[in-house]
Design a protein around this motif. Structure first.
Motif, PDB file in Angstrom:
ATOM      1  N   CYS A  57       0.861  -1.180   0.000  1.00  0.00           N
ATOM      2  CA  CYS A  57       0.000   0.000   0.000  1.00  0.00           C
ATOM      3  C   CYS A  57       0.904   1.240   0.000  1.00  0.00           C
ATOM      4  CB  CYS A  57      -0.887  -0.018   1.245  1.00  0.00           C
ATOM      5  SG  CYS A  57      -1.813   1.498   1.520  1.00  0.00           S
ATOM      6  N   ASN A  59       0.361   4.099   0.940  1.00  0.00           N
ATOM      7  CA  ASN A  59       0.154   4.946   2.109  1.00  0.00           C
ATOM      8  C   ASN A  59       0.806   4.373   3.372  1.00  0.00           C
ATOM      9  OD1 ASN A  59      -1.046   7.340   3.163  1.00  0.00           O
ATOM     10  ND2 ASN A  59      -2.564   6.066   4.185  1.00  0.00           N
ATOM     11  N   CYS A  60       0.554   3.081   3.648  1.00  0.00           N
ATOM     12  CA  CYS A  60       1.013   2.531   4.928  1.00  0.00           C
ATOM     13  C   CYS A  60       2.029   1.396   4.800  1.00  0.00           C
ATOM     14  CB  CYS A  60      -0.187   2.054   5.746  1.00  0.00           C
ATOM     15  SG  CYS A  60      -0.947   0.563   5.086  1.00  0.00           S
ATOM     16  N   CYS A  69      -4.731  -0.146   0.692  1.00  0.00           N
ATOM     17  CA  CYS A  69      -5.093  -1.372   1.414  1.00  0.00           C
ATOM     18  C   CYS A  69      -6.463  -1.201   2.081  1.00  0.00           C
ATOM     19  CB  CYS A  69      -4.044  -1.702   2.460  1.00  0.00           C
ATOM     20  SG  CYS A  69      -4.068  -0.600   3.871  1.00  0.00           S
ATOM     21  N   CYS A  72      -6.475   1.315   5.167  1.00  0.00           N
ATOM     22  CA  CYS A  72      -6.444   2.735   4.803  1.00  0.00           C
ATOM     23  C   CYS A  72      -7.785   3.202   4.231  1.00  0.00           C
ATOM     24  CB  CYS A  72      -5.329   3.008   3.792  1.00  0.00           C
ATOM     25  SG  CYS A  72      -3.694   2.996   4.535  1.00  0.00           S
TER      26      CYS A  72
HETATM   27 ZN   LIG Z   1      -2.647   1.150   3.640  1.00  0.00          ZN
END
Ligand SMILES: [Zn+2]
Length: 198
Positions: A57, A59-60, A69, A72
Motif C-alpha cells: 500500500c 500509504n502505509c 489497502c 487505509c
Molecule cells: Zn494502507
C-alpha cells in the motif's frame, strides 16, 4: 545430483525462503515432483500471481491488491491512532487480535548501527507526512522488546516529538528480547492495552 540440473534449480529456489536449509529445500523439491502435474502448475501460478498482483500500500506499506489497502480505505476505523510495525507480517498478527481498530504504518526495518541500518532506510518521512496530512494523534510503536526494537522506539519518540503526537510503546506481557512474531494473540492484545508513553 549432477544429472538433474532442473531439480537442483528447484532446490536452490526453495533455499531462498527464510529458515529453509538444504535438507528442507530438498524435501520440498521432492514433494513438488510427487505432486499431480495440475497441482504443481497451480502452485507455480499462485507464486507468479502473488508476485505480480500483490504490492505494498503506497500509504502505509501493508500488502494489498488494490490502490490502497483495506485498512487505509476503511472509514469505520480510527485514523487518528496508528500502530507502527516493522513489517506487514506484524500487522497481520495484530489484525488477528481484532481489538485494534486504528491504522498501521510499516517501518520496513529497525535501526541497527551494527548492521549499518540508519534512519534513512526506514519509512519515517512518510510517517511524518501522514501525521500532518491524516491528523494522526497517537502513535503506538510496536517493535519487539529487543535492543534494536527499543532503540528504534526511542528514536521515533524523539523525531516525532515536534509534530505534537503522543508516542507510546507496547507494554507488559512481552518478555524482553522476544520477537513479536511468536507472541500469541492474548499477549499482543495485553501489550497493546498496556502501552506506555515514551
Ligand atoms: Zn494502507
Amino acid at each position: 545430483m549432477k544429472d538433474l540440473p532442473t531439480y537442483t534449480a528447484l532446490v536452490d529456489s526453495f533455499r531462498k525462503l527464510p529458515g529453509i536449509g538444504t535438507r528442507s529445500a530438498e524435501r520440498m523439491a521432492n514433494a513438488v515432483l510427487e505432486l499431480r502435474k495440475e497441482d504443481a502448475l497451480e502452485f507455480a501460478e499462485a507464486i507468479q500471481n502473488a508476485k505480480t498482483k500483490v504490492h505494498k500500500c503506497p500509504n502505509c506499506g501493508l500488502y494489498t491488491e488494490d490502490d490502497l489497502c483495506e485498512v487505509c480505505k476503511d472509514d469505520t476505523r480510527n485514523h487518528e491512532i496508528c500502530l507502527v510495525v516493522v513489517n506487514p507480517k506484524d500487522a497481520i498478527a495484530f489484525e488477528a487480535v481484532s481489538n485494534f481498530r486504528g491504522v498501521y504504518h510499516v517501518l520496513g526495518g529497525l535501526l541497527s548501527p551494527a548492521k549499518g541500518v540508519g534512519a534513512e532506510a526506514l519509512n519515517i518521512d512518510s510517517l511524518k507526512l501522514r501525521i500532518k496530512e491524516e491528523g494522526i494523534k497517537e502513535i503506538i510503536v510496536a517493535t519487539s522488546p529487543t535492543l534494536e526494537g527499543e532503540t528504534t522506539a526511542l528514536f521515533l519518540a524523539k523525531v516525532l516529538e515536534p509534530s505534537g503526537v503522543s508516542v507510546s510503546r507496547l507494554g507488559y506481557g512481552l518478555p524482553a528480547g522476544s520477537s513479536l512474531e511468536y507472541a500469541d494473540p492474548l499477549t499482543l492484545s495485553r501489550a497493546l492495552e498496556g502501552r506506555r508513553k515514551l
